[in-house]
Design a protein around this motif. Structure first.
Motif, PDB file in Angstrom:
ATOM      1  N   SER A 235     -15.392 -16.459  -7.580  1.00 54.14           N
ATOM      2  CA  SER A 235     -16.038 -15.159  -7.395  1.00 54.14           C
ATOM      3  C   SER A 235     -15.001 -14.050  -7.437  1.00 54.14           C
ATOM      4  N   GLU A 236     -15.495 -12.842  -7.742  1.00 55.86           N
ATOM      5  CA  GLU A 236     -14.721 -11.622  -7.543  1.00 55.86           C
ATOM      6  C   GLU A 236     -15.356 -10.850  -6.390  1.00 55.86           C
ATOM      7  N   VAL A 237     -14.525 -10.373  -5.477  1.00 58.13           N
ATOM      8  CA  VAL A 237     -15.022  -9.731  -4.262  1.00 58.13           C
ATOM      9  C   VAL A 237     -14.417  -8.333  -4.144  1.00 58.13           C
ATOM     10  N   THR A 238     -15.231  -7.344  -3.801  1.00 58.58           N
ATOM     11  CA  THR A 238     -14.763  -5.976  -3.590  1.00 58.58           C
ATOM     12  C   THR A 238     -14.982  -5.604  -2.127  1.00 58.58           C
ATOM     13  N   ILE A 239     -13.914  -5.095  -1.487  1.00 59.52           N
ATOM     14  CA  ILE A 239     -13.963  -4.725  -0.073  1.00 59.52           C
ATOM     15  C   ILE A 239     -13.416  -3.315   0.087  1.00 59.52           C
ATOM     16  N   LYS A 240     -14.121  -2.506   0.866  1.00 59.15           N
ATOM     17  CA  LYS A 240     -13.706  -1.129   1.119  1.00 59.15           C
ATOM     18  C   LYS A 240     -13.367  -0.950   2.595  1.00 59.15           C
ATOM     19  N   ARG A 241     -12.695   0.152   2.902  1.00 57.96           N
ATOM     20  CA  ARG A 241     -12.397   0.503   4.290  1.00 57.96           C
ATOM     21  C   ARG A 241     -13.404   1.546   4.777  1.00 57.96           C
ATOM     22  N   ASN A 242     -13.594   1.593   6.098  1.00 58.54           N
ATOM     23  CA  ASN A 242     -14.421   2.645   6.673  1.00 58.54           C
ATOM     24  C   ASN A 242     -13.549   3.856   7.017  1.00 58.54           C
ATOM     25  N   LYS A 243     -14.132   4.849   7.648  1.00 60.59           N
ATOM     26  CA  LYS A 243     -13.412   6.081   7.934  1.00 60.59           C
ATOM     27  C   LYS A 243     -12.275   5.874   8.936  1.00 60.59           C
ATOM     28  N   LYS A 244     -12.349   4.793   9.715  1.00 57.45           N
ATOM     29  CA  LYS A 244     -11.288   4.482  10.672  1.00 57.45           C
ATOM     30  C   LYS A 244     -10.136   3.705  10.037  1.00 57.45           C
ATOM     31  N   GLY A 245     -10.286   3.345   8.771  1.00 58.69           N
ATOM     32  CA  GLY A 245      -9.264   2.563   8.095  1.00 58.69           C
ATOM     33  C   GLY A 245      -9.440   1.074   8.245  1.00 58.69           C
TER      34      GLY A 245
ATOM     35  N   ASN B 293       0.805  -1.216   0.000  1.00 56.82           N
ATOM     36  CA  ASN B 293       0.000   0.000   0.000  1.00 56.82           C
ATOM     37  C   ASN B 293       0.842   1.272   0.000  1.00 56.82           C
ATOM     38  N   GLY B 294       2.150   1.132   0.228  1.00 52.76           N
ATOM     39  CA  GLY B 294       3.033   2.288   0.318  1.00 52.76           C
ATOM     40  C   GLY B 294       3.429   2.572   1.754  1.00 52.76           C
TER      41      GLY B 294
ATOM     42  N   ASN C 146      -8.850   3.925  -6.092  1.00 49.40           N
ATOM     43  CA  ASN C 146      -9.618   4.604  -5.047  1.00 49.40           C
ATOM     44  C   ASN C 146      -9.468   3.955  -3.673  1.00 49.40           C
ATOM     45  N   GLY C 147      -8.548   2.968  -3.577  1.00 49.30           N
ATOM     46  CA  GLY C 147      -8.252   2.362  -2.288  1.00 49.30           C
ATOM     47  C   GLY C 147      -9.072   1.149  -1.921  1.00 49.30           C
ATOM     48  N   SER C 148      -9.995   0.731  -2.790  1.00 47.53           N
ATOM     49  CA  SER C 148     -10.744  -0.499  -2.544  1.00 47.53           C
ATOM     50  C   SER C 148      -9.881  -1.703  -2.923  1.00 47.53           C
ATOM     51  N   TYR C 149     -10.244  -2.858  -2.396  1.00 45.18           N
ATOM     52  CA  TYR C 149      -9.540  -4.098  -2.737  1.00 45.18           C
ATOM     53  C   TYR C 149     -10.459  -5.005  -3.538  1.00 45.18           C
TER      54      TYR C 149
ATOM     55  N   TYR D 234       1.333  -3.036   4.185  1.00 43.98           N
ATOM     56  CA  TYR D 234       0.883  -4.084   3.273  1.00 43.98           C
ATOM     57  C   TYR D 234      -0.469  -4.623   3.734  1.00 43.98           C
ATOM     58  N   THR D 235      -1.219  -5.193   2.787  1.00 41.73           N
ATOM     59  CA  THR D 235      -2.431  -5.935   3.104  1.00 41.73           C
ATOM     60  C   THR D 235      -2.280  -7.353   2.574  1.00 41.73           C
ATOM     61  N   ILE D 236      -2.649  -8.326   3.408  1.00 40.31           N
ATOM     62  CA  ILE D 236      -2.467  -9.743   3.110  1.00 40.31           C
ATOM     63  C   ILE D 236      -3.835 -10.417   3.060  1.00 40.31           C
ATOM     64  N   ALA D 237      -3.997 -11.345   2.115  1.00 37.46           N
ATOM     65  CA  ALA D 237      -5.266 -12.050   1.935  1.00 37.46           C
ATOM     66  C   ALA D 237      -5.029 -13.551   1.952  1.00 37.46           C
ATOM     67  N   GLY D 238      -6.032 -14.282   2.422  1.00 33.99           N
ATOM     68  CA  GLY D 238      -5.937 -15.737   2.420  1.00 33.99           C
ATOM     69  C   GLY D 238      -7.163 -16.372   3.022  1.00 33.99           C
ATOM     70  N   GLY D 239      -6.936 -17.435   3.812  1.00 33.75           N
ATOM     71  CA  GLY D 239      -8.046 -18.159   4.404  1.00 33.75           C
ATOM     72  C   GLY D 239      -7.746 -18.604   5.817  1.00 33.75           C
ATOM     73  N   SER D 240      -8.787 -18.632   6.643  1.00 35.99           N
ATOM     74  CA  SER D 240      -8.699 -19.100   8.021  1.00 35.99           C
ATOM     75  C   SER D 240      -9.576 -20.332   8.165  1.00 35.99           C
TER      76      SER D 240
END
Length: 378
Positions: free
Chosen positions: A310-320, A221-222, A288-291, A226-232
């Motif tokens: 599937s394709e999934v779109t996730i956004k952040r809230n105002k708190k990040g 992210n700069g 625009n900062g979405s994933y 970093y943001t990491i994705a996977g499965g639990s």
């Protein structure tokens, strides 16, 4: 986003001579040097059962010549024999430009009749820096992860790389005879490409031996973040021999402070589905900062007869923080030759408006024809 606004190319393959026994697996995707071009990585099973690593550089177009797709350039990639490598599979690229970049993945070792162990692993991860065609002999490094049990893994996979860091997971399949999504011993980690130093990903509740994690995607992210994705995965019954519930997740990592934060899990279509394991296979951050994330949801039954891409779109809230409610779009993957719709599919990587993955189509004789695919939003 609907299927009518998509273009599918299936297969998009490297299969010189159209050998029907050769299957191409598309596993990682990043942007190329010029608009409309990409760096695509994966593997196929030519000329035998051990995988051959692949790198494609160019446009993802409908050109097909004697089983070879695209008007760009394919390169076969192999981890050097000095590592004891028998086969290579490339999972993720990072493009520096001018034909240079990073590759990550895993290689198989020939064990004969020996049992895989920490001292004699069956699959070892790798990182690579140099020419994207794999020709830089000094660019290779082996990666053997350490499990949550504190021992070296007998199976290690490095899945994704971005901004100088890579992520993967490791396990000891001799514990439960399973790897990947369903392993009870799977442990996720970060590896620094410049040094080889590993950092275990610290999840909430990670000391619970009945919880397992994989890491399949990382995005820089700069400013060292970093943001990491996977499965639990979670074992609901202590006597169970496999993971019995699972969700996809995102987690943030600050490489300067070493802190992890904002761990958030996501289930298929935001529903409490106990019959599916949902998993993020990669990650892409929009302007625009979405994933946007490629996701696969797999049935938790003995037959394993359901897999949904599937394709999934996730956004952040105002708190990040990540918003708990994601936007889901299933992919009705169609075969190029006749428009047949896949009954089983996985979404393996995503960059921009393009997703790559794998699909199985009915063959008309109660069987399935496996083919990879490229999907582009129109």
């Amino acid at each position: 986003m609907t299927a009518e606004r998509r273009q599918f190319i299936s297969p998009f393959q490297y299969n010189p001579g159209n050998d029907p026994s050769v299957i191409t697996y598309l596993q990682g995707l990043k942007g190329g040097d010029a608009p409309g071009t990409f760096v695509l990585v994966g593997a196929n099973n030519s000329p035998g059962p051990t995988p051959v690593g692949l790198v494609y550089q160019g446009p993802l177009d409908r050109v097909m010549r004697r089983g070879v797709s695209g008007s760009g350039t394919w390169s076969t990639v192999a981890v050097p024999k000095r590592f004891g490598a028998a086969g290579t599979s490339v999972y993720g690229p990072d493009n520096f430009g001018a034909g240079l970049g990073n590759l990550v993945g895993a290689y198989t070792r020939s064990l004969g009749n020996q049992t895989p162990s920490s001292d004699n692993p069956a699959i070892v991860g790798f990182t690579y820096t140099g020419a994207l065609n794999g020709s830089t002999a000094t660019g290779w490094r082996s990666v053997q992860g350490t499990t949550q049990l504190g021992v070296k893994g007998s199976y290690t996979f490095v899945h994704s790389v971005d901004g100088g860091l890579a992520v993967g997971n490791t396990d000891n399949a001799d514990v439960d005879d399973l790897t990947g999504y369903f392993s009870l011993s799977s442990t996720a980690f970060i590896v620094e490409l410049a040094t080889g130093r590993q950092t275990p990903i610290r999840f909430p509740g990670e000391r619970d031996p009945l919880v397992t994690h994989t890491a399949y995607g990382i995005w820089a992210n700069g400013s060292g973040k970093y943001t990491i994705a996977g499965g639990s995965g979670e074992v609901l019954n202590e006597e169970a021999s496999r993971v019995s519930a699972g969700e996809a997740y995102l987690i943030d990592y600050d490489s300067i402070t070493g802190q992890f934060s904002n761990y958030t899990t996501f289930s298929y279509r935001n529903r409490d589905r106990t019959d599916l394991i949902t998993h993020f296979e990669g990650i892409y951050r929009t302007d625009n900062g979405s994933y946007r994330l490629p996701a696969t949801s797999v049935a938790l039954n003995d037959e394993g007869d359901l897999a949904i891409a599937s394709e999934v779109t996730i956004k952040r809230n105002k708190k990040g923080e990540f918003r708990a409610k994601a936007s889901w779009q299933d992919l009705d993957v169609t075969r190029s030759s006749d428009g047949a719709v896949s009954v089983l599919s996985t979404a393996n990587s995503l960059y921009g408006d393009v997703t790559v993955g794998f699909a199985n189509y009915p063959d008309g004789n109660s069987g399935l024809t496996p083919l990879d695919f490229v999907s582009r939003l129109l």
